[in-house]
Design an enzyme around this catalytic site. Structure first.
Site, PDB file in Angstrom:
ATOM      1  N   GLU A 185     -23.364  -8.212  -6.484  1.00 43.41           N
ATOM      2  CA  GLU A 185     -22.918  -7.189  -5.545  1.00 43.41           C
ATOM      3  C   GLU A 185     -23.894  -6.015  -5.589  1.00 43.41           C
ATOM      4  O   GLU A 185     -24.423  -5.656  -6.638  1.00 43.41           O
ATOM      5  CB  GLU A 185     -21.522  -6.719  -5.932  1.00 43.41           C
ATOM      6  CG  GLU A 185     -20.940  -5.649  -5.025  1.00 43.41           C
ATOM      7  CD  GLU A 185     -19.566  -5.185  -5.468  1.00 43.41           C
ATOM      8  OE1 GLU A 185     -18.789  -4.752  -4.602  1.00 43.41           O
ATOM      9  OE2 GLU A 185     -19.269  -5.252  -6.671  1.00 43.41           O
ATOM     10  N   LYS A 218     -16.730  -7.623   2.440  1.00 45.37           N
ATOM     11  CA  LYS A 218     -15.719  -7.539   1.389  1.00 45.37           C
ATOM     12  C   LYS A 218     -14.385  -7.084   1.960  1.00 45.37           C
ATOM     13  O   LYS A 218     -14.290  -6.055   2.636  1.00 45.37           O
ATOM     14  CB  LYS A 218     -16.206  -6.562   0.316  1.00 45.37           C
ATOM     15  CG  LYS A 218     -15.338  -6.458  -0.916  1.00 45.37           C
ATOM     16  CD  LYS A 218     -16.008  -5.538  -1.934  1.00 45.37           C
ATOM     17  CE  LYS A 218     -15.240  -5.409  -3.222  1.00 45.37           C
ATOM     18  NZ  LYS A 218     -15.949  -4.527  -4.190  1.00 45.37           N
ATOM     19  N   CYS A 229     -16.627  -9.425  -5.823  1.00 43.22           N
ATOM     20  CA  CYS A 229     -16.122  -8.565  -6.890  1.00 43.22           C
ATOM     21  C   CYS A 229     -14.600  -8.412  -6.901  1.00 43.22           C
ATOM     22  O   CYS A 229     -13.890  -9.317  -7.309  1.00 43.22           O
ATOM     23  CB  CYS A 229     -16.833  -7.218  -6.823  1.00 43.22           C
ATOM     24  SG  CYS A 229     -16.745  -6.264  -8.372  1.00 43.22           S
TER      25      CYS A 229
END
Length: 285
Positions: free
Chosen positions: A41, A113, A159
């Site tokens: 990330e 995300k 993440c």
């Protein structure tokens, strides 16, 4: 069996510095036989100060790290997952975006995300309290993404998504054999939860999990956990880095292990729709 390489990095606060750090590791990964190279990330820039970060963000098409890595993928004839890059959307807002690059340098898929890291971590022992509000900087995505790669069918996540198992179930039921979790975990949450969450998502879905991570003390002052990891569909860590320093981690991906795990414990097939405690339907994807 195709070989993958996970790049563990300590991304600096400039695009030029990020590309300079990534390039030799991508070349080393390709030289080691990797067919898919995955980065963490925030691979293009990490900067906690929004007043410094937002002015330097550009579109995926104009981002110098994306363009540099596309050229490397084409030169080395390898697929590259830029685990995420911090970019500017067409509407002017910022996004935390995975970019999957083919071996010819073309962008095959992107994923924004979905789950924003908005947390208040309490102080624990010698670890100070931390506050994060990712939603104050980035616009969340709303679309799960699969991409067909040389190593198999890949489900893209980033993440904090790892804490939302329904996303991984939906990707797996749609055909994902490999789940990617590029990350920049904080040290407190990494020490407590990183490995167990990765292994849980692999076990629940009978899928490979590939998790390249940021690690170390960054230029902007943050500290990240590192410990990049590959987990097989039975939940065993087949490759790990046991530190937070930059490095390249190799692993072999055997898709026969996906079939084996899903036949032994057919959790995806056994999934059923049910009504929630308030009567709202919670359907299996």
């Amino acid at each position: 069996m195709p070989r993958v390489a996970l790049i563990q990095s300590c991304t600096p606060a400039t695009h030029a510095g990020a590309l300079a750090a990534l390039e030799p590791m991508i070349r080393a990964a390709a030289a080691g036989g990797a067919r898919l190279i995955a980065t963490p990330e925030g691979s293009n820039v990490l900067q906690r100060d929004r007043s410094k970060l937002l002015p330097v963000l550009s579109s995926v098409e104009d981002d110098p790290v994306v363009q540099g890595v596309r050229a490397l993928a084409r030169e080395l004839a390898v697929e590259v997952l830029l685990g995420s890059v911090l970019v500017r959307r067409a509407d002017g807002q910022a996004a935390n975006r995975s970019v999957f690059i083919r071996a010819d340098g073309a962008v095959a898929a992107t994923y924004d995300k979905i789950h924003m890291f908005d947390v208040d971590l309490p102080a624990r022992g010698d670890k100070p309290a931390e506050r994060a509000r990712e939603s104050e900087v980035y616009t969340p995505g709303d679309q799960a993404v699969l991409v067909d790669a040389e190593v198999g069918r890949v489900g893209l996540t980033i993440c904090y998504d790892i804490r939302f198992p329904h996303l991984y179930r939906a990707l797996s039921k749609a055909g994902a054999e490999v789940l990617t979790v590029p990350a920049a975990f904080t040290r407190p949450t990494g020490e407590a939860h990183w490995e167990v969450l990765l292994r849980a998502r692999a076990i629940e879905n009978g899928a490979w999990v590939i998790a390249p991570a940021q690690g170390g003390l960054h230029e902007d002052g943050r500290r990240t956990w590192g410990r990049s990891m590959v987990v097989d569909p039975w939940g065993e860590a087949t490759a790990t880095l046991d530190h937070d320093k930059p490095g390249v981690l190799f692993a072999e991906i055997d898709l026969a292990e996906v079939t084996k795990a899903r036949r032994a414990i057919p959790a995806l097939a056994n999934d059923r729709a049910f009504s929630g405690p308030a009567g709202r339907l919670r359907a299996a994807e």
